[in-house]
Design an enzyme around this catalytic site. Structure first.
Site, PDB file in Angstrom:
ATOM      1  N   ASP A 156       0.935  -1.332   0.053  1.00 51.86           N
ATOM      2  CA  ASP A 156      -0.095   0.034   0.040  1.00 51.86           C
ATOM      3  C   ASP A 156       0.905   1.134   0.070  1.00 51.86           C
ATOM      4  O   ASP A 156       2.029   1.173   0.361  1.00 51.86           O
ATOM      5  CB  ASP A 156      -1.066   0.075   1.268  1.00 51.86           C
ATOM      6  CG  ASP A 156      -1.962  -1.111   1.220  1.00 51.86           C
ATOM      7  OD1 ASP A 156      -2.196  -1.699   0.112  1.00 51.86           O
ATOM      8  OD2 ASP A 156      -2.320  -1.385   2.457  1.00 51.86           O
TER       9      ASP A 156
HETATM   10  N1  URA Z   1      -1.339  -5.820   3.975  1.00 52.54           N
HETATM   11  C1  URA Z   1      -1.960  -4.654   4.037  1.00 52.54           C
HETATM   12  O1  URA Z   1      -2.830  -3.954   4.430  1.00 52.54           O
HETATM   13  N2  URA Z   1      -1.161  -3.403   3.318  1.00 52.54           N
HETATM   14  C2  URA Z   1       0.085  -3.952   2.590  1.00 52.54           C
HETATM   15  O2  URA Z   1       0.795  -2.923   2.360  1.00 52.54           O
HETATM   16  C3  URA Z   1       0.662  -4.931   2.734  1.00 52.54           C
HETATM   17  C4  URA Z   1      -0.225  -6.266   3.356  1.00 52.54           C
END
Ligand code: URA
Length: 231
Positions: free
Chosen positions: A101
């Site tokens: 993310d």
């Molecule tokens: N899980 C999440 O919520 N975000 C990420 O970036 C990776 C795994």
């Protein structure tokens, strides 16, 4: 593809001539004379005829220490993407082997080898991913048992695979998961009434983020690291 087919497809030599070139030891593959037209090559093999390069397109495997604020995408009209951090001659050929993310940090892989990235993102055997998480609320010890049982995600109508939670302190933990559902870690903590404040990926399978790599920097994987995910 077979080496003799590759050579005839260049259009400069007939099948007979290709057989002769090979027999005369005029062709090298990755630096070694190749006498057999049956030798299999791929788009990353370095092929030369009489020392002249016919194909030289090396496979590239990079690890990036992703900083917060960059999108895991190759282009985006709004936000900076991780590609802006990759100053490399093959940059335009690279794609991401997995995502993080925008606010998440840590280990991100890039390559121009689609077969290899599929081993990372669609493995036959489960690959564990380890995240260092900090949360808004203190993580109660029973969260570990709940995550080990699995969390039901109504949107996908599935229960997450057993995850291992190691609580390091009040609001900090290492979480090991074996799949990569959309916002998985955030949703797991949300499901137990907590909230992820920071998320940092430390490893994917046996591949660990190099702790000498500053945030925003990348390096090539070693041959041994590439081999962890050999197709
Ligand atoms: N899980 C999440 O919520 N975000 C990420 O970036 C990776 C795994």
């Amino acid at each position: 593809m077979r080496l003799d087919r590759f050579l005839t497809r260049l259009g400069t030599h007939s099948c007979k001539e290709v057989a002769r070139l090979l027999a005369d030891g005029r062709v090298t593959v990755d630096g070694t004379i190749e006498l057999s037209g049956l030798r299999r090559i791929n788009r990353f093999s370095r092929v030369k005829l009489d020392g002249e390069v016919l194909q030289d397109n090396p496979a590239v495997y990079l690890m990036l220490h992703k900083p917060a604020g960059y999108l895991s995408a190759t282009t985006d009209p709004q936000h900076p993407t991780v590609m802006e951090l990759i100053d490399h001659p093959s940059r335009d050929e690279l794609h991401l082997a997995g995502r993080l993310d925008r606010a998440s940090t840590g280990l991100l892989l890039l390559t121009n080898d689609g077969r290899w990235s599929r081993q990372v993102t669609e493995p036959v055997e489960e690959i564990s991913k380890v995240y260092r998480v900090t949360t808004r609320e203190v993580i109660p010890p029973e969260t570990a048992a709940i995550f080990a049982e699995g969390i039901y995600f109504a949107y996908e109508d599935l229960t997450t695979r057993p995850a291992v939670l190691e609580i390091l302190g009040g609001k900090e933990a290492l979480l090991t998961i074996h799949e990569g559902r959309y916002h998985q870690v955030k949703r797991m903590f949300h499901a137990v009434g907590n909230q992820v404040l920071s998320l940092h990926r430390e490893s994917i399978g046996p591949l660990v983020l190099d702790d000498t790599l500053p945030s925003g920097a990348f390096r090539h994987l070693s041959a041994a690291e590439v081999a962890y995910f050999r197709p």
